[in-house]
Write a protein that holds these residues in place. Sequence first.
Motif, mmCIF file in Angstrom:
data_model
loop_
_atom_site.group_PDB
_atom_site.id
_atom_site.type_symbol
_atom_site.label_atom_id
_atom_site.label_comp_id
_atom_site.label_asym_id
_atom_site.label_seq_id
_atom_site.Cartn_x
_atom_site.Cartn_y
_atom_site.Cartn_z
ATOM 1 N N PHE A 125 40.707 -26.895 12.335
ATOM 2 C CA PHE A 125 41.569 -27.999 11.914
ATOM 3 C C PHE A 125 41.588 -28.077 10.393
ATOM 4 C CE2 PHE A 125 39.869 -29.391 16.089
ATOM 5 C CZ PHE A 125 41.068 -29.480 16.788
ATOM 6 N N VAL A 126 42.785 -28.158 9.828
ATOM 7 C CA VAL A 126 42.953 -28.234 8.376
ATOM 8 C C VAL A 126 43.934 -29.344 8.059
ATOM 9 C CG1 VAL A 126 43.741 -27.007 6.305
ATOM 10 C CG2 VAL A 126 42.500 -25.758 8.087
ATOM 11 N N ASP A 127 43.551 -30.283 7.205
ATOM 12 C CA ASP A 127 44.488 -31.326 6.783
ATOM 13 C C ASP A 127 45.648 -30.695 6.015
ATOM 14 O OD1 ASP A 127 43.234 -33.461 7.935
ATOM 15 O OD2 ASP A 127 42.260 -34.189 6.116
ATOM 16 N N SER A 128 46.842 -31.275 6.155
ATOM 17 C CA SER A 128 48.021 -30.671 5.540
ATOM 18 C C SER A 128 48.395 -31.265 4.197
ATOM 19 C CB SER A 128 49.227 -30.754 6.471
ATOM 20 O OG SER A 128 49.188 -31.783 7.338
ATOM 21 N N ASP A 129 47.502 -32.054 3.584
ATOM 22 C CA ASP A 129 47.797 -32.597 2.258
ATOM 23 C C ASP A 129 46.972 -31.927 1.165
ATOM 24 O OD1 ASP A 129 45.312 -33.626 2.894
ATOM 25 O OD2 ASP A 129 45.727 -35.636 2.088
ATOM 26 N N LEU A 130 46.366 -30.774 1.484
ATOM 27 C CA LEU A 130 45.524 -30.106 0.500
ATOM 28 C C LEU A 130 46.360 -29.467 -0.603
ATOM 29 C CD1 LEU A 130 42.831 -28.329 2.710
ATOM 30 C CD2 LEU A 130 42.864 -30.659 1.818
ATOM 31 N N VAL A 131 45.825 -29.520 -1.803
ATOM 32 C CA VAL A 131 46.454 -28.895 -2.970
ATOM 33 C C VAL A 131 45.602 -27.694 -3.372
ATOM 34 C CG1 VAL A 131 47.205 -29.250 -5.347
ATOM 35 C CG2 VAL A 131 47.318 -31.145 -3.698
ATOM 36 N N ASP A 132 46.239 -26.604 -3.814
ATOM 37 C CA ASP A 132 45.522 -25.378 -4.188
ATOM 38 C C ASP A 132 44.660 -24.876 -3.036
ATOM 39 O OD1 ASP A 132 46.621 -25.553 -6.732
ATOM 40 O OD2 ASP A 132 44.928 -26.694 -7.528
ATOM 41 N N PHE A 133 45.259 -24.803 -1.857
ATOM 42 C CA PHE A 133 44.517 -24.378 -0.667
ATOM 43 C C PHE A 133 43.989 -22.957 -0.822
ATOM 44 C CE2 PHE A 133 44.494 -22.178 3.429
ATOM 45 C CZ PHE A 133 43.590 -22.966 4.118
ATOM 46 N N ASP A 134 42.755 -22.767 -0.392
ATOM 47 C CA ASP A 134 42.100 -21.463 -0.472
ATOM 48 C C ASP A 134 41.828 -20.959 0.943
ATOM 49 O OD1 ASP A 134 40.237 -19.320 -0.786
ATOM 50 O OD2 ASP A 134 39.612 -20.148 -2.713
ATOM 51 N N PRO A 135 42.220 -19.722 1.281
ATOM 52 C CA PRO A 135 41.993 -19.218 2.642
ATOM 53 C C PRO A 135 40.519 -19.139 3.025
ATOM 54 C CG PRO A 135 42.730 -17.452 1.179
ATOM 55 C CD PRO A 135 42.939 -18.739 0.447
ATOM 56 N N ARG A 136 39.620 -19.170 2.036
ATOM 57 C CA ARG A 136 38.199 -19.133 2.384
ATOM 58 C C ARG A 136 37.778 -20.388 3.142
ATOM 59 N NH1 ARG A 136 34.469 -20.557 -2.888
ATOM 60 N NH2 ARG A 136 35.614 -22.407 -3.543
ATOM 61 N N PHE A 137 38.608 -21.452 3.093
ATOM 62 C CA PHE A 137 38.313 -22.620 3.915
ATOM 63 C C PHE A 137 38.246 -22.215 5.385
ATOM 64 C CE2 PHE A 137 39.531 -26.658 1.364
ATOM 65 C CZ PHE A 137 38.893 -26.160 0.252
ATOM 66 N N VAL A 138 39.245 -21.477 5.826
ATOM 67 C CA VAL A 138 39.288 -21.035 7.225
ATOM 68 C C VAL A 138 38.193 -20.008 7.489
ATOM 69 C CG1 VAL A 138 40.692 -19.860 8.969
ATOM 70 C CG2 VAL A 138 41.744 -21.525 7.413
ATOM 71 N N VAL A 139 38.023 -19.073 6.575
ATOM 72 C CA VAL A 139 36.994 -18.038 6.736
ATOM 73 C C VAL A 139 35.608 -18.676 6.829
ATOM 74 C CG1 VAL A 139 35.899 -16.039 5.652
ATOM 75 C CG2 VAL A 139 38.386 -16.297 5.554
ATOM 76 N N GLY A 140 35.319 -19.612 5.939
ATOM 77 C CA GLY A 140 34.009 -20.249 5.932
ATOM 78 C C GLY A 140 33.719 -21.025 7.200
ATOM 79 N N LEU A 141 34.714 -21.737 7.709
ATOM 80 C CA LEU A 141 34.499 -22.519 8.923
ATOM 81 C C LEU A 141 34.326 -21.638 10.150
ATOM 82 C CD1 LEU A 141 37.108 -25.351 8.264
ATOM 83 C CD2 LEU A 141 34.616 -25.610 8.334
ATOM 84 N N LEU A 142 34.978 -20.474 10.151
ATOM 85 C CA LEU A 142 34.844 -19.568 11.299
ATOM 86 C C LEU A 142 33.554 -18.759 11.252
ATOM 87 C CD1 LEU A 142 38.491 -18.207 11.612
ATOM 88 C CD2 LEU A 142 37.270 -19.608 13.298
ATOM 89 N N GLY A 143 32.978 -18.586 10.056
ATOM 90 C CA GLY A 143 31.798 -17.739 9.918
ATOM 91 C C GLY A 143 30.678 -18.053 10.891
ATOM 92 N N PRO A 144 30.178 -19.285 10.936
ATOM 93 C CA PRO A 144 29.086 -19.586 11.862
ATOM 94 C C PRO A 144 29.466 -19.410 13.325
ATOM 95 C CG PRO A 144 29.253 -21.261 10.156
ATOM 96 C CD PRO A 144 30.484 -20.411 10.045
ATOM 97 N N LEU A 145 30.701 -19.734 13.678
ATOM 98 C CA LEU A 145 31.124 -19.638 15.075
ATOM 99 C C LEU A 145 31.215 -18.196 15.547
ATOM 100 C CD1 LEU A 145 33.954 -22.341 15.001
ATOM 101 C CD2 LEU A 145 31.694 -22.586 16.036
ATOM 102 N N LEU A 146 31.627 -17.286 14.648
ATOM 103 C CA LEU A 146 31.809 -15.893 15.042
ATOM 104 C C LEU A 146 30.532 -15.063 14.893
ATOM 105 C CD1 LEU A 146 35.360 -15.236 13.572
ATOM 106 C CD2 LEU A 146 34.713 -15.183 15.993
ATOM 107 N N THR A 147 29.517 -15.612 14.264
ATOM 108 C CA THR A 147 28.285 -14.848 14.056
ATOM 109 C C THR A 147 27.075 -15.446 14.746
ATOM 110 O OG1 THR A 147 27.870 -16.008 11.959
ATOM 111 C CG2 THR A 147 29.086 -13.929 11.846
ATOM 112 N N ASP A 148 27.195 -16.655 15.277
ATOM 113 C CA ASP A 148 26.064 -17.296 15.947
ATOM 114 C C ASP A 148 26.570 -18.031 17.180
ATOM 115 O OD1 ASP A 148 23.907 -18.797 16.824
ATOM 116 O OD2 ASP A 148 23.219 -19.303 14.806
ATOM 117 N N PRO A 149 26.347 -17.489 18.371
ATOM 118 C CA PRO A 149 26.880 -18.117 19.588
ATOM 119 C C PRO A 149 26.255 -19.458 19.913
ATOM 120 C CG PRO A 149 25.421 -16.287 20.141
ATOM 121 C CD PRO A 149 25.628 -16.230 18.663
ATOM 122 N N THR A 150 25.153 -19.826 19.260
ATOM 123 C CA THR A 150 24.520 -21.113 19.532
ATOM 124 C C THR A 150 25.185 -22.253 18.764
ATOM 125 O OG1 THR A 150 22.851 -20.976 17.762
ATOM 126 C CG2 THR A 150 22.332 -19.925 19.862
#
Length: 320
Positions: A125-150
Amino acid sequence: MRPDVRRWLRSRTFTAETWQAADLVTAKGTRGSTVSVVLPALDEERTVGAIVETIRRDLVEACPLVDEIVVVDSGSSDRTAEVAAAAGARVVSVDDVLPRHGSRPGKGEALWKSLHATTGELIVFVDSDLVDFDPRFVVGLLGPLLTDPTIGYVKALYDRPLTTTDGIVPSGGGRVTELVARPLLNAFWPELAGFVQPLSGEYAGRRELLEQVPFVSGYGVELGLLVDLVALAGLDALAQVDLGTRKHTHQADAALGRMAGQILQTALARWPGGGRPESELLQFLRTADGLESVTWDVGVVERPPMRAVRAADRRRGTWA
């Protein structure tokens, strides 16, 4: 600091730089995961297009980490839907999703209905009022989910610059967090005290968990999810990722007061013995004729877990 919070901070707090998108694509393929990015939107034509375009360019076309980008439009009166679609998102109207169940006002309604409108096993989920959005927001949030099943749910933490008449305060945003949400969590759910930004609008989770908890229709949705998910899955299933700096529009104090009222309603509804709190918020404006009172309804409506809705509708033969 409580020992469990200290331990959780050490083991469940990450930084976005830990992961690269290409590495997560490999992990995603190994696990057979799919990813949906959801942007709830209401009159955000100024910012939503740049966010969608960045995600599409960097995380769909250049590096296939994201499978779908869905903007859930909550009845915008501007060109939000057109701008988002032109940038590459699939746009759905909140009124067109599960129409049999009607629609409620508020961001939480869009998030709840997005569970039906998307297909990904992992939802960001990403708010749609962000300014200067960086794709690492999505990458960072997915990191723990894709590397640690717990780990099943990940919140963003960041600095929130606040623009004032005296200039920019580097971390002055998040006033409702500091004045309302943090004291509530520390007092009633102290195991959640380690979340730096409990009300952040950027977070990701496994569909399996998200469909088992209710969604508050208004601004209490983030606090409600934290409290309900820690009860469902335990503290170690939750994590947070430092995304650096988040820039977005800020609201006036009166609007923040109404947000705080909904958050308080959400918290009291979850506290045993809390009863049914008064849902009216009285605010005051100074006019040329003196003080004028304004009454707002800050009561919240809770949508039931999507899994329960799906099961009930299938029994009736009305799932659509």
